[in-house]
Design a protein around this motif. Structure first.
Motif, PDB file in Angstrom:
ATOM      1  N   UNK A   1       0.833  -1.209   0.000  1.00 40.89           N
ATOM      2  CA  UNK A   1       0.000   0.000   0.000  1.00 40.89           C
ATOM      3  C   UNK A   1       0.866   1.256   0.000  1.00 40.89           C
ATOM      4  N   UNK A   2       1.946   1.217   0.759  1.00 44.26           N
ATOM      5  CA  UNK A   2       2.870   2.363   0.757  1.00 44.26           C
ATOM      6  C   UNK A   2       3.465   2.556  -0.632  1.00 44.26           C
ATOM      7  N   UNK A   3       3.830   1.438  -1.283  1.00 45.70           N
ATOM      8  CA  UNK A   3       4.375   1.515  -2.641  1.00 45.70           C
ATOM      9  C   UNK A   3       3.348   2.076  -3.605  1.00 45.70           C
ATOM     10  N   UNK A   4       2.079   1.705  -3.441  1.00 44.22           N
ATOM     11  CA  UNK A   4       1.026   2.233  -4.314  1.00 44.22           C
ATOM     12  C   UNK A   4       0.908   3.747  -4.167  1.00 44.22           C
ATOM     13  N   UNK A   5       0.993   4.230  -2.925  1.00 41.52           N
ATOM     14  CA  UNK A   5       0.913   5.679  -2.692  1.00 41.52           C
ATOM     15  C   UNK A   5       2.120   6.400  -3.281  1.00 41.52           C
ATOM     16  N   UNK A   6       3.309   5.819  -3.089  1.00 38.35           N
ATOM     17  CA  UNK A   6       4.541   6.448  -3.593  1.00 38.35           C
ATOM     18  C   UNK A   6       4.547   6.462  -5.130  1.00 38.35           C
ATOM     19  N   UNK A   7       4.213   5.332  -5.745  1.00 41.32           N
ATOM     20  CA  UNK A   7       4.192   5.264  -7.207  1.00 41.32           C
ATOM     21  C   UNK A   7       3.112   6.177  -7.781  1.00 41.32           C
ATOM     22  N   UNK A   8       1.968   6.251  -7.115  1.00 36.91           N
ATOM     23  CA  UNK A   8       0.914   7.151  -7.573  1.00 36.91           C
ATOM     24  C   UNK A   8       1.370   8.600  -7.543  1.00 36.91           C
ATOM     25  N   UNK A   9       2.034   9.002  -6.442  1.00 33.72           N
ATOM     26  CA  UNK A   9       2.545  10.373  -6.342  1.00 33.72           C
ATOM     27  C   UNK A   9       3.625  10.643  -7.379  1.00 33.72           C
ATOM     28  N   UNK A  10       4.453   9.637  -7.618  1.00 37.44           N
ATOM     29  CA  UNK A  10       5.546   9.769  -8.588  1.00 37.44           C
ATOM     30  C   UNK A  10       5.010  10.038  -9.993  1.00 37.44           C
ATOM     31  N   UNK A  11       4.066   9.213 -10.433  1.00 36.53           N
ATOM     32  CA  UNK A  11       3.529   9.388 -11.784  1.00 36.53           C
ATOM     33  C   UNK A  11       2.590  10.589 -11.875  1.00 36.53           C
ATOM     34  N   UNK A  12       1.971  10.963 -10.767  1.00 37.39           N
ATOM     35  CA  UNK A  12       1.163  12.183 -10.763  1.00 37.39           C
ATOM     36  C   UNK A  12       2.049  13.398 -11.023  1.00 37.39           C
ATOM     37  N   UNK A  13       3.232  13.425 -10.397  1.00 38.55           N
ATOM     38  CA  UNK A  13       4.171  14.532 -10.598  1.00 38.55           C
ATOM     39  C   UNK A  13       4.661  14.572 -12.043  1.00 38.55           C
ATOM     40  N   UNK A  14       4.946  13.401 -12.616  1.00 33.26           N
ATOM     41  CA  UNK A  14       5.368  13.352 -14.014  1.00 33.26           C
ATOM     42  C   UNK A  14       4.272  13.876 -14.930  1.00 33.26           C
ATOM     43  N   UNK A  15       3.032  13.473 -14.680  1.00 32.57           N
ATOM     44  CA  UNK A  15       1.917  13.940 -15.503  1.00 32.57           C
ATOM     45  C   UNK A  15       1.721  15.445 -15.345  1.00 32.57           C
ATOM     46  N   UNK A  16       1.774  15.923 -14.116  1.00 28.03           N
ATOM     47  CA  UNK A  16       1.588  17.353 -13.852  1.00 28.03           C
ATOM     48  C   UNK A  16       2.640  18.184 -14.578  1.00 28.03           C
TER      49      UNK A  16
ATOM     50  N   UNK B   1       1.693  19.382 -34.174  1.00 25.42           N
ATOM     51  CA  UNK B   1       1.688  17.934 -34.339  1.00 25.42           C
ATOM     52  C   UNK B   1       2.352  17.238 -33.161  1.00 25.42           C
ATOM     53  N   UNK B   2       3.402  17.851 -32.630  1.00 25.46           N
ATOM     54  CA  UNK B   2       4.174  17.213 -31.567  1.00 25.46           C
ATOM     55  C   UNK B   2       3.383  17.071 -30.276  1.00 25.46           C
ATOM     56  N   UNK B   3       2.199  17.689 -30.216  1.00 22.45           N
ATOM     57  CA  UNK B   3       1.334  17.500 -29.060  1.00 22.45           C
ATOM     58  C   UNK B   3       0.970  16.032 -28.883  1.00 22.45           C
ATOM     59  N   UNK B   4       0.877  15.295 -29.989  1.00 22.08           N
ATOM     60  CA  UNK B   4       0.608  13.858 -29.887  1.00 22.08           C
ATOM     61  C   UNK B   4       1.738  13.160 -29.135  1.00 22.08           C
ATOM     62  N   UNK B   5       2.975  13.554 -29.432  1.00 18.47           N
ATOM     63  CA  UNK B   5       4.120  12.942 -28.766  1.00 18.47           C
ATOM     64  C   UNK B   5       4.159  13.356 -27.297  1.00 18.47           C
ATOM     65  N   UNK B   6       3.884  14.634 -27.020  1.00 14.72           N
ATOM     66  CA  UNK B   6       3.832  15.095 -25.631  1.00 14.72           C
ATOM     67  C   UNK B   6       2.843  14.264 -24.816  1.00 14.72           C
ATOM     68  N   UNK B   7       1.703  13.955 -25.417  1.00 14.94           N
ATOM     69  CA  UNK B   7       0.647  13.253 -24.684  1.00 14.94           C
ATOM     70  C   UNK B   7       1.051  11.856 -24.253  1.00 14.94           C
ATOM     71  N   UNK B   8       2.121  11.323 -24.841  1.00 16.79           N
ATOM     72  CA  UNK B   8       2.553   9.966 -24.504  1.00 16.79           C
ATOM     73  C   UNK B   8       3.230   9.897 -23.144  1.00 16.79           C
ATOM     74  N   UNK B   9       3.425  11.017 -22.470  1.00 13.31           N
ATOM     75  CA  UNK B   9       3.945  10.985 -21.110  1.00 13.31           C
ATOM     76  C   UNK B   9       2.809  11.098 -20.100  1.00 13.31           C
ATOM     77  N   UNK B  10       1.828  11.949 -20.360  1.00 11.21           N
ATOM     78  CA  UNK B  10       0.808  12.136 -19.328  1.00 11.21           C
ATOM     79  C   UNK B  10      -0.347  11.137 -19.414  1.00 11.21           C
ATOM     80  N   UNK B  11      -0.611  10.567 -20.579  1.00 11.04           N
ATOM     81  CA  UNK B  11      -1.700   9.585 -20.671  1.00 11.04           C
ATOM     82  C   UNK B  11      -1.372   8.303 -19.904  1.00 11.04           C
ATOM     83  N   UNK B  12      -0.196   7.658 -20.146  1.00  6.46           N
ATOM     84  CA  UNK B  12       0.135   6.490 -19.314  1.00  6.46           C
ATOM     85  C   UNK B  12       0.282   6.845 -17.832  1.00  6.46           C
ATOM     86  N   UNK B  13       0.830   8.026 -17.550  1.00  8.78           N
ATOM     87  CA  UNK B  13       1.012   8.423 -16.151  1.00  8.78           C
ATOM     88  C   UNK B  13      -0.323   8.543 -15.436  1.00  8.78           C
ATOM     89  N   UNK B  14      -1.305   9.165 -16.078  1.00 11.63           N
ATOM     90  CA  UNK B  14      -2.608   9.329 -15.448  1.00 11.63           C
ATOM     91  C   UNK B  14      -3.299   7.985 -15.255  1.00 11.63           C
TER      92      UNK B  14
END
Length: 366
Positions: A86-101, A274-287
């Motif tokens: 559960x701690x790992x789930x919280x840490x990983x969630x915060x980690x990918x949330x920061x990447x998406x943000x 066009x490069x917005x499609x490439x940008x989206x490949x970081x926040x879509x998996x992260x979210x």
């Protein structure tokens, strides 16, 4: 893991989800970041970063073999217990949330500077969230297909950059190792952020249809990312002078000004759009991973519901705190240490623990 949440992905999708995640935002500033520390020898640091990231990715694959039908959270629950998981789930969630943000903020700032200067940042982010929600709610299978589409639509980009070689000054690269190896090793530390994404294997692996190809897939993925970084970095060093590249925050975009066609005057404008499609490949998996971790942590709700909540949280946070260029890129630089711990150091420690645990318990990887 043969249940309703199982969404199989092919080896190609596995490769492209990781590669597009890595290439997305870091692609624009990498040449400048490396040049700031190692001059035009910065391209050597990319090879060092590739070697370290590939070893770390292979270690992650080795770790996942201990529990191939579940994600990293299921593996931790089995070998460490419920609370550490559960701690790992919280840490990983915060980690990918920061990447998406951070991905949202950097993309919105680039759009504002180059395309829509009078539009508010939070409006741009909210507009970007709509396709994020539509794609991420369907899981990794749809995200994999989306990454395939983005990769196919991006095939033309390298050929545009090759046009700029007519302005190349090959002497910029000489002599090699002008100041020795120390600046190169120092620049290699900046390769942590551009190579972030290998930890996606923790969540992609159980969905992979042919798990025996996972090791070769992560090698191919990191090699593809390295080739892209190496190509654009060398082109920028050939185009700009060693000191001139430091004048641009995004030299990869600035170099497009030298490309002209009879039917279009400013190539960088449609390029950014066009490069917005490439940008989206970081926040879509992260979210998606953020929503998956929060659902796993709480043990109730749906992926769609959790995803909607986290999209709302990002939208509200950007309205309240309006970051600038310096804030966004400072966050990425400060993320080097956190990213190194999460995606490079943690897999090594976990593999050592699992090896000792299975030896003591007399178990073998599944």
């Amino acid at each position: 893991m043969k249940n309703r949440s199982y969404r199989p992905i092919t080896t190609l999708q596995f490769i492209l989800v990781i590669s597009t995640f890595q290439i997305s935002v870091a692609f624009l500033t990498l040449p400048r970041e490396l040049a700031a520390q190692a001059g035009t020898d910065g391209w050597i640091a990319i090879l060092i970063g590739w070697a370290i990231a590939t070893v770390a990715a292979l270690i992650i694959v080795k770790v996942m073999k201990y529990h191939p039908d579940g994600t990293i959270l299921d593996l931790l629950k089995r070998y460490l217990g419920a609370w550490p998981a559960k701690i790992a789930a919280a840490v990983l969630g915060a980690y990918y949330f920061t990447l998406a943000y951070d991905g949202y903020v950097i993309t919105a700032l680039i759009i504002k500077v180059w395309l829509l200067p009078t539009t508010y940042i939070y409006i741009l982010v909210i507009l970007m969230m709509l396709p994020t929600f539509q794609i991420a709610q369907h899981g990794l299978q749809v995200i994999g297909r989306y990454s395939e589409m983005v990769a196919m639509l991006s095939i033309w980009i390298p050929f545009i950059y090759l046009i700029t070689l007519r302005y190349a000054h090959w002497l910029n690269l000489l002599p090699v190792l002008k100041e020795g190896w120390m600046p190169v090793f120092s620049a290699a530390r900046s390769m942590v952020s551009p190579m972030l994404g290998i930890a996606l294997t923790f969540f992609l692996y159980p969905h992979l249809t042919k798990k025996e190809r996972a090791a070769s897939a992560v090698v191919i993925s990191n090699s593809f990312t390295c080739a892209v970084y190496l190509g654009i970095t060398i082109i920028c060093y050939l185009y700009y002078s060693p000191d001139g590249i430091m004048e641009y925050n995004n030299p990869v975009i600035g170099i497009m000004k030298s490309v002209e066609f009879k039917f279009i005057e400013r190539v960088e404008i449609p390029f950014i759009a066009f490069y917005l499609f490439v940008f989206s490949c970081v926040w879509i998996p992260s979210m998606y991973i953020v929503s998956y971790c929060s659902k796993w942590l709480l043990g109730k709700g749906t992926d769609r519901g959790h995803l909607a909540v986290w999209c709302a949280v990002i939208g509200i946070s950007i309205i309240i705190y309006r970051s600038g260029y310096q804030d966004a890129y400072r966050l990425i630089r400060n993320f080097n240490l956190i990213g190194f711990i999460m995606e490079f150091a943690m897999p090594v420690c976990l593999l050592v623990y699992l090896a000792i645990y299975t030896r003591i318990k007399g178990r073998k990887p599944i």
